[in-house]
Design a protein around this motif. Structure first.
Motif, PDB file in Angstrom:
ATOM      1  N   VAL A 124      29.439  61.905  35.421  1.00 18.22           N
ATOM      2  CA  VAL A 124      30.093  61.913  37.017  1.00 18.22           C
ATOM      3  C   VAL A 124      28.741  62.618  37.419  1.00 18.22           C
ATOM      4  N   SER A 146      26.995  64.000  40.558  1.00 15.55           N
ATOM      5  CA  SER A 146      26.735  65.574  41.531  1.00 15.55           C
ATOM      6  C   SER A 146      26.382  66.307  42.366  1.00 15.55           C
ATOM      7  N   GLU A 200      32.153  57.721  30.645  1.00 13.00           N
ATOM      8  CA  GLU A 200      32.017  58.008  31.580  1.00 13.00           C
ATOM      9  C   GLU A 200      31.399  58.576  32.513  1.00 13.00           C
ATOM     10  N   GLN A 238      34.749  55.876  41.604  1.00 13.98           N
ATOM     11  CA  GLN A 238      35.889  56.892  41.865  1.00 13.98           C
ATOM     12  C   GLN A 238      35.092  57.779  42.625  1.00 13.98           C
ATOM     13  N   GLY A 239      35.064  58.094  43.781  1.00 17.43           N
ATOM     14  CA  GLY A 239      34.642  58.918  45.211  1.00 17.43           C
ATOM     15  C   GLY A 239      35.052  58.956  46.679  1.00 17.43           C
ATOM     16  N   THR A 296      32.555  59.461  40.266  1.00 13.16           N
ATOM     17  CA  THR A 296      32.991  59.253  38.691  1.00 13.16           C
ATOM     18  C   THR A 296      32.838  58.185  38.427  1.00 13.16           C
ATOM     19  N   ALA A 305      24.285  65.104  36.856  1.00  7.96           N
ATOM     20  CA  ALA A 305      25.161  63.767  36.278  1.00  7.96           C
ATOM     21  C   ALA A 305      24.948  64.477  34.197  1.00  7.96           C
ATOM     22  N   SER A 335      31.307  64.075  44.815  1.00  2.00           N
ATOM     23  CA  SER A 335      31.077  63.687  43.203  1.00  2.00           C
ATOM     24  C   SER A 335      31.266  62.493  43.190  1.00  2.00           C
ATOM     25  N   ALA A 375      25.216  57.057  42.355  1.00  6.22           N
ATOM     26  CA  ALA A 375      26.150  55.871  41.719  1.00  6.22           C
ATOM     27  C   ALA A 375      25.712  54.295  41.651  1.00  6.22           C
ATOM     28  N   GLY A 434      32.369  54.848  35.215  1.00  8.74           N
ATOM     29  CA  GLY A 434      32.888  55.016  33.959  1.00  8.74           C
ATOM     30  C   GLY A 434      33.027  53.407  33.472  1.00  8.74           C
ATOM     31  N   THR A 486      26.937  62.381  31.367  1.00 11.44           N
ATOM     32  CA  THR A 486      27.604  61.824  30.358  1.00 11.44           C
ATOM     33  C   THR A 486      28.266  61.923  29.484  1.00 11.44           C
ATOM     34  N   ASP A 487      29.664  61.641  29.689  1.00  9.70           N
ATOM     35  CA  ASP A 487      30.879  61.415  28.481  1.00  9.70           C
ATOM     36  C   ASP A 487      30.978  60.370  27.473  1.00  9.70           C
TER      37      ASP A 487
END
Length: 444
Positions: free
Chosen positions: A224, A226, A222, A274-275, A287, A322, A285, A245, A289, A324-325
């Motif tokens: 994010v 920004s 995932e 999602q944004g 997101t 950005a 921002s 994105a 994933g 990243t997770d």
């Protein structure tokens, strides 16, 4: 050495060879006869009706990973009725059962217990009673078939030349339940493990698998991204994270098409974006994933590294930041599922004896993943698919669909295969397994 001594020695060696090649059970049946006898046993009406009842009870009360408390209660109640000893709790909700001598060799059979966060759309008498939860991957059938195998094995204990370990595992669907079972000692002294999965594309009474890589290693990510929000009519005053994105997603597709060996199957899929919430507002921002998959650890870790680099680099090109997770705590990486070659050869013998050569299929690797792979990293393991499709009925949807259904005609086949694989393994591999005197399970 005298001529008589040589003759005696040769006779003795020939006698040992005869024993090793024609292993029999304690009641005189040859080993290969186990497969057909166990299937006949599993098809008895009283056993089939019992399995169908158990499966429907589990289906009506689906529970997500590490929440399978009622499912665990059902399993333990049935094991109590069968007189099967078990350990509980194990890995939160898991159950570890034991049938046999309590001594080596040890072979394990595994079933997963968790459901999925889906609203069932199949209208039938035993539809899920829990809103937003459903057994949409057949785990209710997997548990039932392992309980059916427990019934068969318990009724044929005198034929077991070792110990069968029954693993009822939580949290297969992304929760890494297999690793938690291993961490708590589920594979202690176990020499091999078998697992299965229902398959709506295969006919009832058919099975399929392959040696080597079967299912891909998988991970999730995932990110994010920004920027700086603002009015859509004056984009020069904003830093657009949606544009960033979009460039990230396009670039991620190049990781497979332009960086991976075409002969080394890999997947990168962005399935979440999602944004923004208005037609005329650039958000602060976005997101995104998705998932990434590969059949080797090296390729898998290379993908992981490049995903992070592409997300950060492409966001930077568009003046965004950005993070990243890879969600390793919530969704641990699954290694590739790799079937042991020796166990593949053994599985084919057992399955052909039970089902016939024409019903035992070889298959291509799949990019799906399975946390059974954690067991295969620890010990020799084998995973296979068992058919559910009946050509005279409607075509069954694939797993993870709110319309998913289980053809309960498959239950006796899965139970008998589980039981036969375990019982024959103990008979045919006992001479290859060391027997240290210290190993013993007090549960038995």
């Amino acid at each position: 050495m005298s001529f008589f001594s040589w003759v005696s020695l040769l006779f003795f060696l020939h006698f040992l060879d005869l024993i090793s090649t024609s292993t029999s059970t304690s009641d005189g049946h040859p080993s290969e006869d186990i497969s057909t006898r166990f299937l006949d046993f599993a098809k008895r009406k009283e056993l089939v009706d019992w399995m169908v009842g158990v499966r429907r009870k589990i289906h009506e009360n689906p529970e997500l990973g590490y929440e399978e408390f009622e499912t665990s209660n059902i399993i333990r109640a049935e094991l109590d009725k069968l007189g099967v000893h078990y350990k509980h709790p194990f890995a939160v909700t898991g159950v570890l059962g034991f049938i046999g001598t309590g001594k080596p060799p040890f072979v394990a059979l595994r079933a997963d217990m968790d459901a999925l966060p889906l609203q069932e759309m199949v209208e039938w008498e035993h539809k899920s009673k829990v809103p937003g939860k459903m057994h949409a991957c057949g785990h209710d059938a997997h548990v039932t078939m392992l309980l059916g195998a427990a019934k068969i094995l318990q009724d044929h204990q005198n034929e077991l030349k070792g110990t069968v370990v029954l693993l009822f595992q939580p949290a297969e669907e992304g929760g890494g339940g297999a690793q938690k079972m291993i961490d708590e000692g589920a594979l202690e002294n176990v020499n091999a493990i078998f697992g299965l999965h229902v398959d709506p594309s295969l006919a009832v009474g058919h099975v399929a698998s392959r040696p080597g890589p079967l299912l891909a290693g998988s991970g999730f990510f995932e990110a994010v991204i920004s920027g700086k929000g603002g009015h859509a009519a004056i984009p020069q005053h904003s830093i657009d994270p949606i544009l960033a994105a979009s460039n990230v997603i396009v670039s991620l597709q190049h990781l497979v098409s332009r960086e991976a060996d075409p002969l080394d199957s890999q997947v990168v899929t962005v399935a979440k974006f999602q944004g923004g919430g208005a037609f005329n507002v650039i958000p602060d921002s976005v997101t995104i994933g998705g998932t990434f998959r590969a059949f080797s650890k090296e390729s898998f870790m290379q993908l992981r590294q490049r995903i992070d680099e592409v997300v950060t680099g492409q966001a930077s090109v568009q003046r965004c930041k950005a993070i990243t997770d890879f969600l390793e705590k919530e969704r641990p990486f699954f290694p590739p599922a790799i079937n042991n070659k020796e166990l593949h050869d053994y599985f084919r013998i057992v399955a052909v004896d039970m089902l016939g050569k024409d019903k035992v299929k070889d298959m291509q690797p799949l990019m799906g993943s399975e946390d059974f792979a954690f067991y295969q990293e620890a010990i020799p393991g084998y995973f296979f698919f068992i058919g559910m499709q009946n050509e005279t009925r409607k075509k069954l949807p694939f797993a993870h669909s709110p319309l998913f259904e289980v053809n309960e005609d498959t239950l006796p086949y899965g139970a008998a295969l589980h039981a036969s694989l375990a019982a024959r393994y103990l008979l045919e591999f006992q001479s290859q397994v060391p027997l240290p005197g210290a190993i013993h399970h007090d549960e038995l």
